[in-house]
Design an enzyme around this catalytic site. Structure first.
Site: not given
Ligand code: NAD
Length: 477
Positions: A278
């Site tokens: 992130c």
């Molecule tokens: P994502 O949001 O696509 O998925 C994360 C989780 O959300 C998964 O479990 C997914 O199934 C769920 N999800 C997807 N759509 C949803 C919806 N409409 N409603 C509820 N839940 C839903 O993210 P990703 O691709 O797994 O992770 C990458 C992203 O995470 C990047 O943007 C990264 O920057 C961010 N990230 C941020 C931090 C932080 O601390 N700020 C840390 C790690 C990752």
């Protein structure tokens, strides 16, 4: 192959009528995990079951909850290798990094086990026969929805903080690392009372069904688009939304720095975990005075990385999480090149299986390009040359995100300006990564809201009740 099971109402193997997902190893495409998909009905039943045990866990003495979390840390520690191997198999990161993520998670569980029982509230003294106090209480039912890029560390933080403060948790790990989530949930469930933790698996639709339920907190670490959908769902139910989302973190390289050292910092920031962090360096504003030497050294660094499957101990750059994500990364790189940017390293899709993408350096970028403004989440260093430190700070600040920023400078006054002027949760001076243990930050704008880490996360999962006690009839006690 991992055969993942859900945990609903304290029962392993429950539900899964929504079908099955298969996760493939991003290094070679072989199947790794078979995963049940929860239906909306199963999600609702899981929330109802969790609600049923919430009062009992909330009433468990804080020291007992902390002891359970210490046992959880021991159980996770006993599975360190198994968890690290699952992370590498499911999302591709080098095994040593995966083990580091598990160890970070264990450390976080232990920190929260220590801090949990120490929490208290303020006492206020008004009238002589009255006393007011503020007592922390659990919020109740927490939905923890997590990503794949550092799945154990992130999940241990949310789960540990929520549980030790007396909440029950419904855990929905990423559909890209479900076996990792399942192994972690097994370790934790073994030391917790039945029902305190539930595991729901499946894709975004399962997360959306969970976020739409009458829970008390939805804690989401993941993309900005998902975070916004969750915030909207929480606005409808009244749940608190805790969001740690995407970023487009800038790195400012000031005049007067050693360009080779700065390139080393940039390489770590942009290429570690194949850029899937992130707080990875997403865009670089380099002063014209050092730009040429900096780029030359960065190109050399990019070319020197050993690329391979994460399970090979010599690998420094593993594959991206899957081909869908690789298409996203490559699409941003090719669009920038079409708009006039120059490829100095990488940027070409390799032949062969898996989701590998080379360490890529793109120069002649302009601040308004999508590659620069949006999150790429790949091993890509996008370089913009600037004429002054002020111009670099202005560009760095101009973003829809506000997660973190790094500045490399020999000037104390520039360092002071940087931390004061950049509208982000974390500013790092002269190191792209690092930070003291227990550090926490509040993301801004599209990067989310609330503390996702550190002791402050315990506050996020608690609410405070204020009590006013007065002697009856205005007399004495
Ligand atoms: P994502 O949001 O696509 O998925 C994360 C989780 O959300 C998964 O479990 C997914 O199934 C769920 N999800 C997807 N759509 C949803 C919806 N409409 N409603 C509820 N839940 C839903 O993210 P990703 O691709 O797994 O992770 C990458 C992203 O995470 C990047 O943007 C990264 O920057 C961010 N990230 C941020 C931090 C932080 O601390 N700020 C840390 C790690 C990752």
């Amino acid at each position: 192959m991992y055969r993942v099971e859900q945990l609903i109402g304290g029962v392993w193997g429950a539900g899964g009528e929504g079908g099955e997902l298969v996760v493939h190893d991003p290094a070679d495409g072989s199947p790794v995990s078979a995963v049940p998909v929860a239906t909306a009905d199963e999600v609702a039943k899981a929330v109802e079951a969790a609600r049923g045990v919430a009062a009992e866990w909330a009433a468990t003495p804080a020291a007992e909850r902390a002891a359970a979390l210490h046992r959880a840390a021991d159980a996770v520690a006993a599975m360190t290798d198994e968890l690290a191997e699952a992370v590498t198999a499911e999302m591709g990161k080098p095994l040593g990094d995966a083990r580091g993520g598990v160890e970070a998670g264990i450390g976080t569980l232990r920190q929260y086990a220590e801090l949990g029982p120490l929490r208290g509230g303020r006492t206020l003294h008004g009238g002589a026969d009255a006393i007011d106090f503020m007592a922390p209480e659990p919020r109740g039912v927490v939905a923890a929805i997590t990503p794949w890029n550092d799945p154990v560390a992130v999940s241990c933080g949310l789960l540990g903080a929520a549980l030790v403060t007396g909440n029950v948790v419904l855990y929905k790990p990423s559909e890209r690392t479900p076996a990792t989530g399942w192994l972690l949930a097994r370790a934790l469930d073994g030391v917790l009372p039945a029902g305190a933790l539930s595991l729901l698996t499946g894709g975004g639709e399962v997360g959306a069904a969970l976020a739409g339920q009458e829970v008390d907190v939805v804690a989401h670490v993941g993309s900005t688009a998902t975070g916004r959908a969750i915030a909207a769902a929480c606005a409808r139910t009244g749940a608190k939304a805790l969001l740690e989302n995407g970023g487009s973190d800038p790195l400012v390289v000031d005049a007067g720095v050693d360009p080779v050292w700065a390139a080393g910092q940039a390489a770590v920031g942009s290429f570690a975990n194949a850029g899937q962090i992130c707080v990875a360096v997403e865009r670089i504003y380099v002063h014209r005075d050092v730009a040429e030497d900096f780029v030359d050294a960065l190109v050399e660094r990019a070319g020197a990385l050993t690329v391979g499957p994460g399970r090979d101990p010599s690998t420094e750059l593993g594959p991206l999480v899957d081909r869908r994500h690789r298409d996203h990364v490559h699409g941003q790189v090719t669009a920038a090149v079409a708009e006039g940017a120059t490829l100095r390293a990488g940027g070409v899709l390799p032949d062969g299986p898996g989701a590998f993408y080379p360490a890529t350096v793109v120069t002649d970028c302009r601040h308004e390009m999508t590659l620069v403004r949006e999150e790429t989440f790949g091993p890509v260093a996008a370089v913009v040359v600037v004429d002054s430190f002020s111009e670099a700070l202005r560009c760095a600040a101009d973003s829809p995100y506000g997660l973190a920023a790094s500045v490399l400078t020999p000037s104390m006054s520039h360092a002071q300006r940087a931390w004061r002027e950049l509208p982000v949760g974390t500013v790092k001076v002269n190191a792209v990564f690092g930070g003291a243990p227990g550090g926490a930050a509040q993301p801004r704008r599209g990067s989310g809201q609330g503390f996702g880490y550190g002791p402050e996360l315990l506050d996020e999962f608690s609410t405070v009740k204020t009590v006013h006690l007065e002697a009856p009839g205005g007399g004495h006690w």
